[in-house]
Design a protein around this motif. Structure first.
Motif, short mmCIF file in Angstrom:
data_model
loop_
_atom_site.label_atom_id
_atom_site.label_comp_id
_atom_site.label_asym_id
_atom_site.label_seq_id
_atom_site.Cartn_x
_atom_site.Cartn_y
_atom_site.Cartn_z
N HIS A 27 0.84 -1.19 0.00
CA HIS A 27 0.00 0.00 0.00
C HIS A 27 0.89 1.25 0.00
N ARG A 28 0.30 2.35 -0.37
CA ARG A 28 1.04 3.61 -0.41
C ARG A 28 0.92 4.36 0.91
N LYS A 29 -0.21 4.25 1.57
CA LYS A 29 -0.43 4.95 2.83
C LYS A 29 -0.79 3.93 3.90
N THR A 30 -0.15 4.05 5.06
CA THR A 30 -0.39 3.11 6.16
C THR A 30 -1.41 3.69 7.13
N PRO A 31 -2.49 2.96 7.44
CA PRO A 31 -3.45 3.47 8.44
C PRO A 31 -2.77 3.61 9.80
N GLN A 32 -3.04 4.71 10.50
CA GLN A 32 -2.48 4.87 11.84
C GLN A 32 -3.13 3.92 12.83
N LEU A 53 -7.46 -7.01 0.95
CA LEU A 53 -6.63 -6.62 2.09
C LEU A 53 -5.27 -7.30 2.05
N THR A 54 -5.25 -8.58 1.63
CA THR A 54 -3.97 -9.25 1.48
C THR A 54 -3.15 -8.61 0.36
N ASP A 55 -3.79 -8.32 -0.76
CA ASP A 55 -3.08 -7.70 -1.88
C ASP A 55 -2.48 -6.36 -1.46
N LEU A 56 -3.21 -5.60 -0.65
CA LEU A 56 -2.76 -4.28 -0.21
C LEU A 56 -1.87 -4.35 1.02
N ASP A 57 -1.73 -5.53 1.62
CA ASP A 57 -0.89 -5.69 2.81
C ASP A 57 -1.38 -4.80 3.95
N LEU A 58 -2.68 -4.85 4.20
CA LEU A 58 -3.29 -4.04 5.25
C LEU A 58 -3.77 -4.95 6.38
N ASP A 102 -17.86 -1.68 -3.05
CA ASP A 102 -17.60 -0.33 -2.54
C ASP A 102 -16.42 -0.33 -1.57
N ILE A 103 -16.34 -1.36 -0.73
CA ILE A 103 -15.23 -1.46 0.22
C ILE A 103 -13.91 -1.61 -0.52
N ILE A 104 -13.87 -2.47 -1.53
CA ILE A 104 -12.64 -2.69 -2.29
C ILE A 104 -12.21 -1.42 -3.00
N ASP A 105 -13.15 -0.74 -3.63
CA ASP A 105 -12.82 0.52 -4.29
C ASP A 105 -12.24 1.51 -3.29
N TYR A 106 -12.85 1.58 -2.11
CA TYR A 106 -12.37 2.51 -1.08
C TYR A 106 -10.96 2.16 -0.63
N LEU A 107 -10.69 0.88 -0.39
CA LEU A 107 -9.37 0.46 0.11
C LEU A 107 -8.27 0.80 -0.89
N ARG A 114 -3.92 3.68 -5.90
CA ARG A 114 -4.07 3.21 -7.28
C ARG A 114 -5.48 2.66 -7.44
N PRO A 115 -5.96 2.58 -8.67
CA PRO A 115 -7.28 1.98 -8.88
C PRO A 115 -7.26 0.50 -8.52
N ALA A 116 -8.42 -0.04 -8.21
CA ALA A 116 -8.52 -1.47 -8.00
C ALA A 116 -8.10 -2.20 -9.27
N PRO A 117 -7.39 -3.34 -9.15
CA PRO A 117 -6.96 -4.08 -10.35
C PRO A 117 -8.13 -4.42 -11.26
N ARG A 118 -7.82 -4.58 -12.53
CA ARG A 118 -8.87 -4.84 -13.52
C ARG A 118 -9.71 -6.06 -13.16
N ARG A 119 -9.06 -7.07 -12.54
CA ARG A 119 -9.82 -8.29 -12.23
C ARG A 119 -10.93 -8.04 -11.21
#
Length: 252
Positions: A27-32, A53-58, A102-107, A114-119
């Motif tokens: 991810h680019r930004k880490t949640p506090q 969440l796994t893909d984004l490492d959150l 909506d959750i995936i788009d938000y994350l 970055r945008p959610a992957p095409r898949r």
């Protein structure tokens, strides 16, 4: 059903995920503060969010909401107006969302940069794949069992498509035990080597993913799942041992 049979069925579910929920691109930004996800392990729509969440490492605090559960399902209705899952709350921004898309788009927008992957964009296809991945597990991770309430949330080192970690997450869901899910997605080819072979063949193995580094420092090796229970001080590898521990410590 024997543990080996359960593992084989979980492996089948992982195969049907078509490679999602294994690797972490970061991810680019880490949640506090950790995100909060009200979730059922066996729910295909919840699975889509956990794969992202796994893909984004959150990391995320999971509040299990199995059918028949009375611990967190009513809370979701009070917070959002209805018992529908998944339900994400982000204490960093105040966002609260239903609907996996909506959750995936938000994350991806908020933390991935970055945008959610095409898949993720072909909703009918990704939903069908998530539903098919639920079939080998039948009702596992969907229905509540009575349990004791821990004072503190447990911690689980996991990644979404791990067949062994899935068995533990199912039991945590059924027992309605909240836990901090520490992502351990693979981000280099050495991570794909099975732990016993990695210890024998890769003497110079050095993890790069943050929770894999932390696990190596904490336990001296990397294998998933790894459970930490701050309520008792217990720390365990091996899904069978973790399942026994959860049943003996929190089951009724």
């Amino acid at each position: 059903m024997s543990h080996n049979t359960e593992v084989l069925r979980s492996l089948a579910a992982s195969a049907l995920q078509q490679g999602r929920g294994i690797a972490s691109k970061g991810h680019r930004k880490t949640p506090q503060e950790p995100l909060e996800l009200y979730d059922m392990e066996g729910c295909p729509f919840c699975r889509l969010v956990r794969e992202a969440l796994t893909d984004l490492d959150l990391d995320v605090v999971i509040f299990p909401c199995p059918k028949g559960g009375e611990r967190y399902r009513p809370l979701v209705e009070r917070l959002g107006g209805r018992q529908q899952f998944p339900y994400l709350m982000d204490p960093n921004t105040g966002a609260a969302l239903y609907e996996s898309a909506d959750i995936i788009d938000y994350l991806y927008r908020e933390y991935g940069g970055r945008p959610a992957p095409r898949r993720w964009l072909v909703r009918s296809l990704r939903t069908a794949a998530a539903v098919s991945a639920s079939l080998p597990r039948a009702s596992r991770g969907l229905r509540a069992q009575d349990s004791q309430v821990p004072e503190q949330a447990l911690e689980l080192y996991s990644f979404e498509a791990s067949p062994f970690a899935r068995l533990v997450r199912e039991r945590l869901t059924e027992l309605q035990l909240p836990y901090l899910l520490r992502q351990c997605g693979r981000d280099q080819w050495q991570d794909w080597v099975l732990p016993p072979l990695r210890r024998r063949l890769l003497d110079d193995y050095a993890p790069r993913q943050r929770n894999r580094i932390a696990l190596m420092e904490r336990a001296g090796r990397i294998a998933v799942p790894y459970l930490v229970d701050p309520n008792t001080g217990a720390e365990l590898f091996e899904s069978a041992d973790i399942l026994d521990y959860l049943d003996q410590t929190y089951g009724r």
